[in-house]
Design a protein around this motif. Structure first.
Motif, PDB file in Angstrom:
ATOM      1  N   GLY A  43      -5.438   2.453  12.932  1.00 41.48           N
ATOM      2  CA  GLY A  43      -5.747   2.520  14.359  1.00 41.48           C
ATOM      3  C   GLY A  43      -6.420   1.221  14.748  1.00 41.48           C
ATOM      4  N   GLY A  44      -7.566   1.280  15.375  1.00 37.53           N
ATOM      5  CA  GLY A  44      -8.298   0.076  15.753  1.00 37.53           C
ATOM      6  C   GLY A  44      -9.377  -0.324  14.763  1.00 37.53           C
ATOM      7  N   TYR A  45      -9.418   0.320  13.603  1.00 37.63           N
ATOM      8  CA  TYR A  45     -10.483   0.069  12.622  1.00 37.63           C
ATOM      9  C   TYR A  45      -9.968  -0.842  11.509  1.00 37.63           C
ATOM     10  N   GLN A  46     -10.657  -1.966  11.285  1.00 35.11           N
ATOM     11  CA  GLN A  46     -10.266  -2.922  10.245  1.00 35.11           C
ATOM     12  C   GLN A  46     -11.146  -2.791   9.014  1.00 35.11           C
ATOM     13  N   ILE A  47     -10.501  -2.857   7.847  1.00 33.49           N
ATOM     14  CA  ILE A  47     -11.223  -2.841   6.581  1.00 33.49           C
ATOM     15  C   ILE A  47     -10.875  -4.119   5.835  1.00 33.49           C
ATOM     16  N   ASP A  48     -11.880  -4.930   5.523  1.00 35.16           N
ATOM     17  CA  ASP A  48     -11.693  -6.121   4.696  1.00 35.16           C
ATOM     18  C   ASP A  48     -11.637  -5.640   3.251  1.00 35.16           C
ATOM     19  N   VAL A  49     -10.416  -5.491   2.715  1.00 40.90           N
ATOM     20  CA  VAL A  49     -10.265  -4.850   1.408  1.00 40.90           C
ATOM     21  C   VAL A  49     -10.935  -5.641   0.289  1.00 40.90           C
ATOM     22  N   ALA A  50     -10.876  -6.957   0.327  1.00 42.98           N
ATOM     23  CA  ALA A  50     -11.511  -7.755  -0.732  1.00 42.98           C
ATOM     24  C   ALA A  50     -13.029  -7.619  -0.680  1.00 42.98           C
ATOM     25  N   THR A  53      -2.981 -10.042   5.506  1.00 45.04           N
ATOM     26  CA  THR A  53      -3.323 -10.758   4.280  1.00 45.04           C
ATOM     27  C   THR A  53      -4.734 -10.432   3.798  1.00 45.04           C
ATOM     28  N   LYS A  54      -5.590  -9.978   4.718  1.00 37.03           N
ATOM     29  CA  LYS A  54      -6.981  -9.713   4.360  1.00 37.03           C
ATOM     30  C   LYS A  54      -7.444  -8.318   4.772  1.00 37.03           C
ATOM     31  N   TYR A  55      -6.911  -7.807   5.865  1.00 37.32           N
ATOM     32  CA  TYR A  55      -7.414  -6.569   6.448  1.00 37.32           C
ATOM     33  C   TYR A  55      -6.378  -5.462   6.415  1.00 37.32           C
ATOM     34  N   LEU A  56      -6.860  -4.255   6.144  1.00 37.96           N
ATOM     35  CA  LEU A  56      -6.085  -3.038   6.344  1.00 37.96           C
ATOM     36  C   LEU A  56      -6.568  -2.483   7.666  1.00 37.96           C
ATOM     37  N   LYS A  57      -5.629  -2.189   8.551  1.00 30.82           N
ATOM     38  CA  LYS A  57      -6.003  -1.682   9.864  1.00 30.82           C
ATOM     39  C   LYS A  57      -5.469  -0.266  10.030  1.00 30.82           C
ATOM     40  N   ILE A 116       0.825  -1.206   0.000  1.00 27.69           N
ATOM     41  CA  ILE A 116       0.000   0.000   0.000  1.00 27.69           C
ATOM     42  C   ILE A 116       0.866   1.266   0.000  1.00 27.69           C
ATOM     43  N   GLU A 117       0.304   2.339  -0.544  1.00 28.40           N
ATOM     44  CA  GLU A 117       0.990   3.630  -0.542  1.00 28.40           C
ATOM     45  C   GLU A 117       0.363   4.488   0.547  1.00 28.40           C
ATOM     46  N   ILE A 118       1.203   5.028   1.435  1.00 30.40           N
ATOM     47  CA  ILE A 118       0.733   5.891   2.513  1.00 30.40           C
ATOM     48  C   ILE A 118       1.232   7.299   2.230  1.00 30.40           C
ATOM     49  N   LEU A 119       0.302   8.252   2.179  1.00 33.21           N
ATOM     50  CA  LEU A 119       0.637   9.648   1.912  1.00 33.21           C
ATOM     51  C   LEU A 119       0.274  10.476   3.142  1.00 33.21           C
ATOM     52  N   TYR A 120       1.269  11.139   3.730  1.00 31.79           N
ATOM     53  CA  TYR A 120       1.067  11.942   4.935  1.00 31.79           C
ATOM     54  C   TYR A 120       0.689  13.364   4.526  1.00 31.79           C
ATOM     55  N   GLN A 121      -0.496  13.802   4.950  1.00 35.35           N
ATOM     56  CA  GLN A 121      -1.035  15.086   4.517  1.00 35.35           C
ATOM     57  C   GLN A 121      -0.664  16.243   5.443  1.00 35.35           C
ATOM     58  N   THR A 122      -0.411  15.950   6.709  1.00 40.11           N
ATOM     59  CA  THR A 122      -0.044  16.974   7.683  1.00 40.11           C
ATOM     60  C   THR A 122       1.064  16.432   8.577  1.00 40.11           C
ATOM     61  N   GLU A 123       1.724  17.334   9.306  1.00 45.24           N
ATOM     62  CA  GLU A 123       2.792  16.956  10.245  1.00 45.24           C
ATOM     63  C   GLU A 123       2.178  16.550  11.577  1.00 45.24           C
ATOM     64  N   GLY A 124       2.818  15.625  12.264  1.00 40.92           N
ATOM     65  CA  GLY A 124       2.377  15.270  13.611  1.00 40.92           C
ATOM     66  C   GLY A 124       2.394  13.776  13.842  1.00 40.92           C
ATOM     67  N   GLU A 125       1.624  13.357  14.836  1.00 41.39           N
ATOM     68  CA  GLU A 125       1.476  11.943  15.199  1.00 41.39           C
ATOM     69  C   GLU A 125       0.315  11.350  14.406  1.00 41.39           C
ATOM     70  N   TYR A 126       0.471  10.088  13.992  1.00 42.05           N
ATOM     71  CA  TYR A 126      -0.549   9.437  13.167  1.00 42.05           C
ATOM     72  C   TYR A 126      -0.993   8.132  13.809  1.00 42.05           C
ATOM     73  N   LEU A 127      -2.176   7.690  13.411  1.00 41.69           N
ATOM     74  CA  LEU A 127      -2.614   6.354  13.803  1.00 41.69           C
ATOM     75  C   LEU A 127      -1.731   5.325  13.111  1.00 41.69           C
ATOM     76  N   PRO A 157      -7.495 -11.136  -6.876  1.00 39.33           N
ATOM     77  CA  PRO A 157      -7.183 -10.523  -5.573  1.00 39.33           C
ATOM     78  C   PRO A 157      -6.907  -9.030  -5.720  1.00 39.33           C
ATOM     79  N   VAL A 158      -7.146  -8.288  -4.668  1.00 38.41           N
ATOM     80  CA  VAL A 158      -6.893  -6.847  -4.671  1.00 38.41           C
ATOM     81  C   VAL A 158      -5.400  -6.604  -4.903  1.00 38.41           C
ATOM     82  N   ASN A 159      -5.101  -5.709  -5.823  1.00 44.33           N
ATOM     83  CA  ASN A 159      -3.711  -5.320  -6.070  1.00 44.33           C
ATOM     84  C   ASN A 159      -3.331  -4.289  -5.007  1.00 44.33           C
ATOM     85  N   LEU A 160      -2.601  -4.729  -3.984  1.00 45.99           N
ATOM     86  CA  LEU A 160      -2.273  -3.850  -2.860  1.00 45.99           C
ATOM     87  C   LEU A 160      -1.388  -2.684  -3.280  1.00 45.99           C
TER      88      LEU A 160
END
Length: 121
Positions: A26-33, A20-24, A3-14, A96-99
C-alpha cells in the motif's frame, strides 16, 4: 525470482511492489536491508481507522505480514595483514538481502461501507 506473496483470504488487496531498496505494501515502505537482523523477523501491517497502513497488529484491520530472512555474512579479506603472523586479516561482510527468501502474507481489505445516502427503497 523475487519475493513470495501468499494470499490468505479472498478479495481485494493492497498493492505490493519491490524496488531496489524498499518493499512497499500500500503506502507503507519497508527498507528491507535496514530492517534485516541476524535472525528472521516478521513485520505486521494493519490499516488504522483512517485507512492508512501502519506497523503493528492492533491498529485496526490486519492486511499483511512481511517475513525477512536472517542476514547472511561472508568472510572477506580486509587487505591488511596481521603484523605478528603475516596472515590476512578477515572481517564479516553483510550480504544483500536475498529477496527470494522474503515472504509477504496478505489478507483482503475490509469490505467498502455501503452507501446509505440518496435513496428510498
Amino acid at each position: 525470482m523475487g519475493i513470495e506473496i501468499l494470499y490468505q483470504t479472498e478479495g481485494e488487496y493492497l498493492p505490493i511492489t519491490m524496488g531496489t531498496k524498499y518493499l512497499k505494501v500500500g503506502g507503507y515502505q519497508i527498507d528491507v536491508a535496514a530492517r534485516q537482523q541476524d535472525q528472521a523477523i516478521t513485520i505486521d501491517l494493519s490499516l488504522d481507522h483512517e485507512g492508512q497502513v501502519v506497523e503493528g497488529k492492533g491498529a485496526g484491520w490486519y492486511v499483511a505480514n512481511v517475513t525477512l530472512p536472517p542476514a547472511a555474512y561472508l568472510e572477506v579479506e580486509t587487505g591488511e595483514a596481521d603484523p605478528e603472523s603475516g596472515s590476512a586479516i578477515m572481517e564479516m561482510e553483510k550480504q544483500p538481502v536475498n529477496l527470494d527468501q522474503v515472504v509477504v502474507n496478505v489478507w483482503a481489505l475490509p469490505p467498502a461501507p455501503e452507501n446509505s445516502e440518496g435513496g428510498d427503497e
